[in-house]
Design an enzyme around this catalytic site. Structure first.
Site, short mmCIF file in Angstrom:
data_model
loop_
_atom_site.label_atom_id
_atom_site.label_comp_id
_atom_site.label_asym_id
_atom_site.label_seq_id
_atom_site.Cartn_x
_atom_site.Cartn_y
_atom_site.Cartn_z
N VAL A 1 17.40 42.98 49.96
CA VAL A 1 17.72 44.26 49.78
C VAL A 1 19.33 44.03 50.26
O VAL A 1 20.19 44.62 49.34
CB VAL A 1 17.01 45.27 50.35
CG1 VAL A 1 18.05 46.66 50.32
CG2 VAL A 1 15.78 45.33 49.97
N CYS A 2 19.56 43.27 51.28
CA CYS A 2 21.08 43.10 51.67
C CYS A 2 21.81 42.55 50.71
O CYS A 2 23.31 42.91 50.48
CB CYS A 2 20.70 42.71 52.91
SG CYS A 2 19.90 43.26 54.44
N THR A 3 21.30 41.60 50.12
CA THR A 3 22.23 40.79 49.02
C THR A 3 22.54 41.80 47.94
O THR A 3 23.74 41.97 47.41
CB THR A 3 21.42 39.46 48.41
OG1 THR A 3 21.01 38.54 49.51
CG2 THR A 3 22.08 38.91 47.50
#
Length: 162
Positions: free
Chosen positions: A55-57
Site C-alpha cells: 500500500v505504501c508503494t
C-alpha cells in the site's frame, strides 16, 4: 500519548534526516529537513508505515505521478516513516520517488503527531499544513489498508487558496 493536532492548531515542529533523489542525475541528496523551513507555502506531510510495502508503494508512487498537481497549488510533499535513510534511498530508487523521504527512526515525530502505535509503528496519515505551519486538514487511518488519493489532497490544497 498526544492526540493528532486539530485543524487550526500549529503542527508540531521537528527536524529529521531525509533524502531526495535528483531528477537530473539520480544522486541522493541527504540532509536534515526542518519543518520551519517549509513555512511560506503549503506542505503535505505523508506518514506511511513502511518502505517497499504494497500500500505504501502504491500511495507514494501515485503522489510522485501527481507531483505537478501539488506544485501547481504551491505545495511540497514530504514522506515520513520509521525506516532509515539507506532503506529510503533503496525505496526511492526502485520506484523513482520524486519528493523527500524523512527518517523518523525513533518515531518521535509520529508520537508528537499522535499517530504512533506501540509495537506496530504508525498509522497511515496525511496532514496538510498551510503557509504558516498550521494544520488545515488531516486524515488518520484506523487500519491503513487504503490511502488518501491525490484528488482529495489537491482539493484540500485548492480550498486553502480560497
Amino acid at each position: 500519548m498526544p492526540k493528532p493536532p486539530e485543524a487550526g492548531a500549529q503542527a508540531p515542529g521537528f527536524t529529521l534526516p531525509g533524502l531526495l533523489l535528483s531528477a537530473s542525475d539520480g544522486a541522493a541528496e541527504r540532509r536534515d529537513y526542518e519543518l520551519s523551513e517549509a513555512k511560506g507555502s503549503p506542505l503535505v506531510l505523508v506518514f506511511y508505515p513502511g518502505d517497499d510495502t504494497a500500500v505504501c508503494t502504491k500511495q507514494l508512487c501515485s503522489y510522485t505521478s501527481d507531483l505537478d498537481r501539488f506544485k501547481e497549488l504551491g505545495a511540497t510533499v514530504w514522506g515520513i516513516s520509521p525506516q532509515d535513510l539507506d532503506s529510503h534511498e533503496a525505496f526511492a530508487r526502485k520506484h523513482r520517488l520524486a519528493f523527500p523521504l524523512l527518517a523518523d527512526t525513533d518515531r518521535a515525530v509520529a508520537k508528537a503527531y499522535g499517530i504512533a502505535v506501540p509495537g506496530l509503528g504508525l498509522r497511515r496519515s496525511v496532514f496538510i499544513l498551510d503557509a504558516d505551519g498550521a494544520v488545515r486538514w488531516k486524515h488518520v487511518a484506523l487500519a491503513g489498508l487504503t490511502f488518501q488519493h491525490s484528488d482529495t489532497l489537491t482539493a484540500q490544497l485548492a480550498a486553502l487558496r480560497g
